[in-house]
Design an enzyme around this catalytic site. Structure first.
Site, PDB file in Angstrom:
ATOM      1  N   SER A  47       0.846  -1.197   0.000  1.00 53.55           N
ATOM      2  CA  SER A  47       0.000   0.000   0.000  1.00 53.55           C
ATOM      3  C   SER A  47       0.878   1.241   0.000  1.00 53.55           C
ATOM      4  O   SER A  47       2.102   1.164   0.151  1.00 53.55           O
ATOM      5  CB  SER A  47      -0.903   0.002   1.232  1.00 53.55           C
ATOM      6  OG  SER A  47      -0.127   0.133   2.418  1.00 53.55           O
ATOM      7  N   LEU A  49       1.141   3.671   2.250  1.00 49.26           N
ATOM      8  CA  LEU A  49       1.824   3.817   3.532  1.00 49.26           C
ATOM      9  C   LEU A  49       2.824   2.692   3.747  1.00 49.26           C
ATOM     10  O   LEU A  49       3.931   2.926   4.255  1.00 49.26           O
ATOM     11  CB  LEU A  49       0.806   3.838   4.675  1.00 49.26           C
ATOM     12  CG  LEU A  49       1.400   3.856   6.083  1.00 49.26           C
ATOM     13  CD1 LEU A  49       2.314   5.053   6.275  1.00 49.26           C
ATOM     14  CD2 LEU A  49       0.307   3.834   7.139  1.00 49.26           C
ATOM     15  N   TYR A 192     -16.428  -0.207   8.880  1.00 46.60           N
ATOM     16  CA  TYR A 192     -15.049   0.256   9.005  1.00 46.60           C
ATOM     17  C   TYR A 192     -14.802   0.843  10.393  1.00 46.60           C
ATOM     18  O   TYR A 192     -13.814   0.510  11.062  1.00 46.60           O
ATOM     19  CB  TYR A 192     -14.760   1.303   7.927  1.00 46.60           C
ATOM     20  CG  TYR A 192     -13.354   1.841   7.951  1.00 46.60           C
ATOM     21  CD1 TYR A 192     -12.284   1.045   7.549  1.00 46.60           C
ATOM     22  CD2 TYR A 192     -13.090   3.142   8.370  1.00 46.60           C
ATOM     23  CE1 TYR A 192     -10.992   1.534   7.568  1.00 46.60           C
ATOM     24  CE2 TYR A 192     -11.798   3.639   8.393  1.00 46.60           C
ATOM     25  CZ  TYR A 192     -10.750   2.838   7.993  1.00 46.60           C
ATOM     26  OH  TYR A 192      -9.469   3.319   8.021  1.00 46.60           O
ATOM     27  N   SER A 227      -4.043   9.425  -0.992  1.00 44.31           N
ATOM     28  CA  SER A 227      -3.175   8.880  -2.031  1.00 44.31           C
ATOM     29  C   SER A 227      -2.120   9.913  -2.395  1.00 44.31           C
ATOM     30  O   SER A 227      -2.201  11.078  -2.020  1.00 44.31           O
ATOM     31  CB  SER A 227      -3.994   8.498  -3.264  1.00 44.31           C
ATOM     32  OG  SER A 227      -4.554   9.658  -3.860  1.00 44.31           O
TER      33      SER A 227
END
EC number: 1.1.1.105
Length: 312
Positions: A47, A49, A192, A227
């Site tokens: 990803s 990060l 979430y 992003s």
């Protein structure tokens, strides 16, 4: 006297800037020496990060174990790290492990594979996260379970397998990269937010349990990790107070900033870090001390969203 004051002020500012620069450089070098030769496991390393964390810790001389669910992207990250390695500095070739935290049935076996890479783990960075957005009644239970597996059961399963090694060695650090929604829920993100609340609760309890073994548990909670190429949208959204607050809340931090904060958290052994601008921090304060007012504001925002037709 007036001329002296005019001259002294710029010199004073220049001196302060110089001291700040020196402090930052010393902190950066100290951070790197902290992880030198340490075995660092990073989940979801592919990803945004995860890649930044891999870059920062690899440059610091850590022995990386990079986990991800896509082998081609793991190899791409491997090549990116090894191609920029400085020959004059000691760095280690990363080890790659195929791991999908949402697949609970295989997490324990893969966790043992992770442990076998070096025989121990010094630092575990739980970074993996899956997001979903939509009204609660339209999100299936199957999807709810998938979110919980990826964001809660997966990370704690991996942690449970690696933790005994840390306890027996009486050293180690576990870092959970979490989210502001562990502090309060945002509409249309029920699954979430629930998974983030659960993860924070687990690691808060674990922190107290393992302190006597000198194992540190840290949580790093940014608002949202944006992003690389995301910028604020243009438009007349300032006209709505709710939209303004929501954008300020959801326009998060860059992966590079979070990765640097994760490194600082490891170096200083911080227990909890909350990366947010004043508005989200104020929201957490209001949610804690004035819950009825907070709920009313959020409900008004939902009503406004439902009453305004979507563009396009």
């Amino acid at each position: 006297m007036g001329i002296m004051a005019v001259l002294i002020l710029p010199l004073l500012l220049l001196g302060i800037s110089g001291l700040l620069f020196i402090y930052q450089e010393v902190s950066r070098l100290w951070s790197k020496s902290t992880v030198q030769n340490k075995v660092v496991v990073i989940t979801d390393a592919i990803s945004g990060l995860g890649r930044e964390c891999a870059r920062v810790f690899h440059a610091g001389g850590a022995r990386l174990v990079l986990c991800g669910k896509n082998w081609e992207r793991l190899e791409s990250l491997y090549n990116a790290l090894t191609s920029v390695a400085d020959p004059s500095k000691q760095t280690f070739t990363p080890k790659l492990v195929l791991l999908d935290l949402a697949d609970i049935s295989c997490v324990q076996d893969v966790a043992k594979e992770v442990l076998d890479c070096y025989g121990c783990v010094d630092i575990l960075i739980n970074n993996a996260s899956v997001k979903v957005k939509g009204p609660a009644h339209k999100i299936s239970l199957e999807l709810d379970k998938k979110i919980m597996d990826a964001n809660y059961f997966g990370p704690i399963t991996l942690t449970k397998v690696l933790l005994p090694n840390m306890i027996s060695r009486r050293t180690g650090q576990i870092v959970l990269v979490n989210n502001i929604q562990a502090k309060f829920g945002i509409p249309f993100r029920t699954a979430y937010a629930a998974s983030k609340h659960a993860a924070l609760g687990f690691f808060d309890c674990l922190r107290a349990e393992v302190e006597e073994y000198d194992v540190v548990v840290s949580t790093v909670s940014p608002t949202f990790i944006r992003s690389y190429h995301l910028y604020p949208e243009q438009g007349n959204w300032e006209a709505s107070i709710w939209k303004f607050l929501f954008r300020k809340l959801t326009y998060g931090v860059h992966p590079t900033e979070v990765a640097e904060e994760v490194m600082r958290t490891v170096r200083r052994k911080k227990q909890e870090v909350f990366m947010a601008n004043p508005i989200p921090k104020a929201a957490v304060f209001i949610r804690t001390f004035f819950p009825e007012f907070f709920f009313a504001v959020v409900a008004c925002g939902v009503k406004e969203k439902l009453n305004v037709p979507e563009e396009g």
